[in-house]
Design a protein around this motif. Structure first.
Motif, PDB file in Angstrom:
ATOM      1  N   LYS A 197       0.849  -1.363   0.144  1.00 31.65           N
ATOM      2  CA  LYS A 197       0.016  -0.077  -0.072  1.00 31.65           C
ATOM      3  C   LYS A 197       0.894   1.080   0.111  1.00 31.65           C
ATOM      4  O   LYS A 197       2.070   1.218   0.605  1.00 31.65           O
ATOM      5  CB  LYS A 197      -0.902  -0.104   1.319  1.00 31.65           C
ATOM      6  CG  LYS A 197      -1.905  -1.268   1.589  1.00 31.65           C
ATOM      7  CD  LYS A 197      -3.005  -1.006   0.850  1.00 31.65           C
ATOM      8  CE  LYS A 197      -3.969  -2.188   0.836  1.00 31.65           C
ATOM      9  NZ  LYS A 197      -4.948  -2.299   0.001  1.00 31.65           N
ATOM     10  N   PHE A 198       0.450   2.357  -0.530  1.00 27.62           N
ATOM     11  CA  PHE A 198       1.441   3.659  -0.640  1.00 27.62           C
ATOM     12  C   PHE A 198       1.561   4.200   0.941  1.00 27.62           C
ATOM     13  O   PHE A 198       2.286   4.764   0.968  1.00 27.62           O
ATOM     14  CB  PHE A 198       0.651   4.764  -1.604  1.00 27.62           C
ATOM     15  CG  PHE A 198      -0.483   5.587  -0.901  1.00 27.62           C
ATOM     16  CD1 PHE A 198      -0.313   6.650  -0.239  1.00 27.62           C
ATOM     17  CD2 PHE A 198      -1.943   4.950  -0.920  1.00 27.62           C
ATOM     18  CE1 PHE A 198      -1.312   7.378   0.116  1.00 27.62           C
ATOM     19  CE2 PHE A 198      -2.903   5.910  -0.297  1.00 27.62           C
ATOM     20  CZ  PHE A 198      -2.386   7.008   0.518  1.00 27.62           C
ATOM     21  N   GLN A 199       0.589   3.901   1.737  1.00 29.45           N
ATOM     22  CA  GLN A 199       0.727   4.346   3.062  1.00 29.45           C
ATOM     23  C   GLN A 199       1.829   3.787   3.634  1.00 29.45           C
ATOM     24  O   GLN A 199       2.710   4.461   4.461  1.00 29.45           O
ATOM     25  CB  GLN A 199      -0.419   3.964   3.928  1.00 29.45           C
ATOM     26  CG  GLN A 199      -1.594   4.733   3.707  1.00 29.45           C
ATOM     27  CD  GLN A 199      -2.607   3.992   2.842  1.00 29.45           C
ATOM     28  OE1 GLN A 199      -2.370   3.286   2.043  1.00 29.45           O
ATOM     29  NE2 GLN A 199      -3.776   4.354   2.557  1.00 29.45           N
ATOM     30  N   GLN A 200       2.337   2.512   3.298  1.00 31.56           N
ATOM     31  CA  GLN A 200       3.588   2.095   3.778  1.00 31.56           C
ATOM     32  C   GLN A 200       4.878   2.493   3.150  1.00 31.56           C
ATOM     33  O   GLN A 200       5.954   2.886   3.908  1.00 31.56           O
ATOM     34  CB  GLN A 200       3.676   0.345   3.264  1.00 31.56           C
ATOM     35  CG  GLN A 200       4.738  -0.315   4.167  1.00 31.56           C
ATOM     36  CD  GLN A 200       4.773  -0.156   5.498  1.00 31.56           C
ATOM     37  OE1 GLN A 200       3.681  -0.526   6.225  1.00 31.56           O
ATOM     38  NE2 GLN A 200       5.847   0.039   5.978  1.00 31.56           N
ATOM     39  N   ILE A 201       4.734   3.003   1.865  1.00 32.38           N
ATOM     40  CA  ILE A 201       5.942   3.683   1.287  1.00 32.38           C
ATOM     41  C   ILE A 201       6.107   5.123   2.084  1.00 32.38           C
ATOM     42  O   ILE A 201       7.198   5.542   2.317  1.00 32.38           O
ATOM     43  CB  ILE A 201       5.544   4.240  -0.164  1.00 32.38           C
ATOM     44  CG1 ILE A 201       5.404   2.793  -1.029  1.00 32.38           C
ATOM     45  CG2 ILE A 201       6.473   5.055  -0.673  1.00 32.38           C
ATOM     46  CD1 ILE A 201       6.987   1.948  -1.180  1.00 32.38           C
ATOM     47  N   GLN A 202       4.972   5.877   2.402  1.00 37.64           N
ATOM     48  CA  GLN A 202       4.908   6.811   3.171  1.00 37.64           C
ATOM     49  C   GLN A 202       5.836   6.873   4.454  1.00 37.64           C
ATOM     50  O   GLN A 202       6.511   7.429   4.933  1.00 37.64           O
ATOM     51  CB  GLN A 202       3.496   7.501   3.664  1.00 37.64           C
ATOM     52  CG  GLN A 202       2.881   8.233   2.415  1.00 37.64           C
ATOM     53  CD  GLN A 202       1.345   8.570   2.745  1.00 37.64           C
ATOM     54  OE1 GLN A 202       0.743   7.844   3.674  1.00 37.64           O
ATOM     55  NE2 GLN A 202       0.960   9.715   2.011  1.00 37.64           N
ATOM     56  N   LYS A 203       5.431   5.675   4.980  1.00 33.58           N
ATOM     57  CA  LYS A 203       6.204   5.451   6.359  1.00 33.58           C
ATOM     58  C   LYS A 203       7.479   5.134   6.265  1.00 33.58           C
ATOM     59  O   LYS A 203       8.328   5.228   7.068  1.00 33.58           O
ATOM     60  CB  LYS A 203       5.291   4.083   7.077  1.00 33.58           C
ATOM     61  CG  LYS A 203       3.922   4.346   7.688  1.00 33.58           C
ATOM     62  CD  LYS A 203       3.275   3.329   8.154  1.00 33.58           C
ATOM     63  CE  LYS A 203       1.841   3.690   8.481  1.00 33.58           C
ATOM     64  NZ  LYS A 203       1.203   2.522   9.165  1.00 33.58           N
ATOM     65  N   TYR A 204       7.757   4.277   5.153  1.00 33.18           N
ATOM     66  CA  TYR A 204       9.177   3.981   4.747  1.00 33.18           C
ATOM     67  C   TYR A 204      10.078   5.240   4.787  1.00 33.18           C
ATOM     68  O   TYR A 204      11.089   5.421   5.037  1.00 33.18           O
ATOM     69  CB  TYR A 204       9.618   3.099   3.602  1.00 33.18           C
ATOM     70  CG  TYR A 204       8.971   1.723   3.718  1.00 33.18           C
ATOM     71  CD1 TYR A 204       9.049   0.922   4.984  1.00 33.18           C
ATOM     72  CD2 TYR A 204       8.567   1.021   2.623  1.00 33.18           C
ATOM     73  CE1 TYR A 204       8.579  -0.309   5.194  1.00 33.18           C
ATOM     74  CE2 TYR A 204       8.350  -0.357   2.771  1.00 33.18           C
ATOM     75  CZ  TYR A 204       8.322  -1.076   3.989  1.00 33.18           C
ATOM     76  OH  TYR A 204       7.965  -2.135   4.005  1.00 33.18           O
ATOM     77  N   GLU A 205       9.497   6.373   3.924  1.00 30.28           N
ATOM     78  CA  GLU A 205      10.182   7.506   3.367  1.00 30.28           C
ATOM     79  C   GLU A 205      10.469   8.559   4.670  1.00 30.28           C
ATOM     80  O   GLU A 205      11.401   9.195   4.367  1.00 30.28           O
ATOM     81  CB  GLU A 205       9.339   8.186   2.342  1.00 30.28           C
ATOM     82  CG  GLU A 205       9.573   7.416   0.959  1.00 30.28           C
ATOM     83  CD  GLU A 205       8.695   8.154  -0.187  1.00 30.28           C
ATOM     84  OE1 GLU A 205       8.272   9.334   0.216  1.00 30.28           O
ATOM     85  OE2 GLU A 205       8.607   7.761  -1.454  1.00 30.28           O
ATOM     86  N   THR A 206       9.518   8.357   5.669  1.00 32.18           N
ATOM     87  CA  THR A 206      10.025   9.312   6.750  1.00 32.18           C
ATOM     88  C   THR A 206      10.705   8.386   7.837  1.00 32.18           C
ATOM     89  O   THR A 206      10.888   9.033   8.904  1.00 32.18           O
ATOM     90  CB  THR A 206       8.536   9.825   7.515  1.00 32.18           C
ATOM     91  OG1 THR A 206       7.629   8.427   7.743  1.00 32.18           O
ATOM     92  CG2 THR A 206       7.326  10.324   6.502  1.00 32.18           C
TER      93      THR A 206
END
Length: 121
Positions: free
Chosen positions: A34-43
């Motif tokens: 999910k894109f939310q996981q990408i957000q969490k990775y990027e932060t």
């Protein structure tokens, strides 16, 4: 609490994704999350496992080592340098736009920037 290495790797993911014009949604689809996981990775909120980092590197067309380039020593984490280029969206946009310019014009622009910065110093 986030670890500085996780934050650095996340910034490098964001940097590369942004430089090649891929959205978080597109990267997530390529990796199968999910894109939310990408957000969490990027932060740096969530750590990226080795296998997931391998998949992200493949999707972004870089080797895994790319995400660790420029990693600072522990002492530098405690005293960060001002103006983190990877966190500056304007700087990233400028670099991406720069590389979109044809090479001969890009060289001329580079020379102009060098002259202007020499005059400003």
């Amino acid at each position: 609490m986030t670890h500085p290495v996780d934050v650095h790797v996340g910034k490098r993911v964001r940097h590369r994704r942004w430089m090649i014009g891929v959205t978080q949604q597109q990267l997530a689809e390529r990796v199968g999350i999910k894109f939310q996981q990408i957000q969490k990775y990027e932060t740096g909120v969530n750590r990226i496992s080795a296998s997931r980092l391998w998949d992200i590197a493949d999707a972004l067309q870089v080797n895994v080592g790319f995400f660790f380039e420029g990693l600072k020593s522990e002492a530098e984490w405690e005293n960060p340098a001002p103006g983190d280029l990877l966190a500056d969206r304007e700087a990233l946009e400028l670099v991406r736009s720069y590389y979109a310019i044809p090479e001969n014009q890009r060289r001329q622009l580079f020379e102009l920037a060098r002259v202007l910065s020499d005059d400003a110093a």
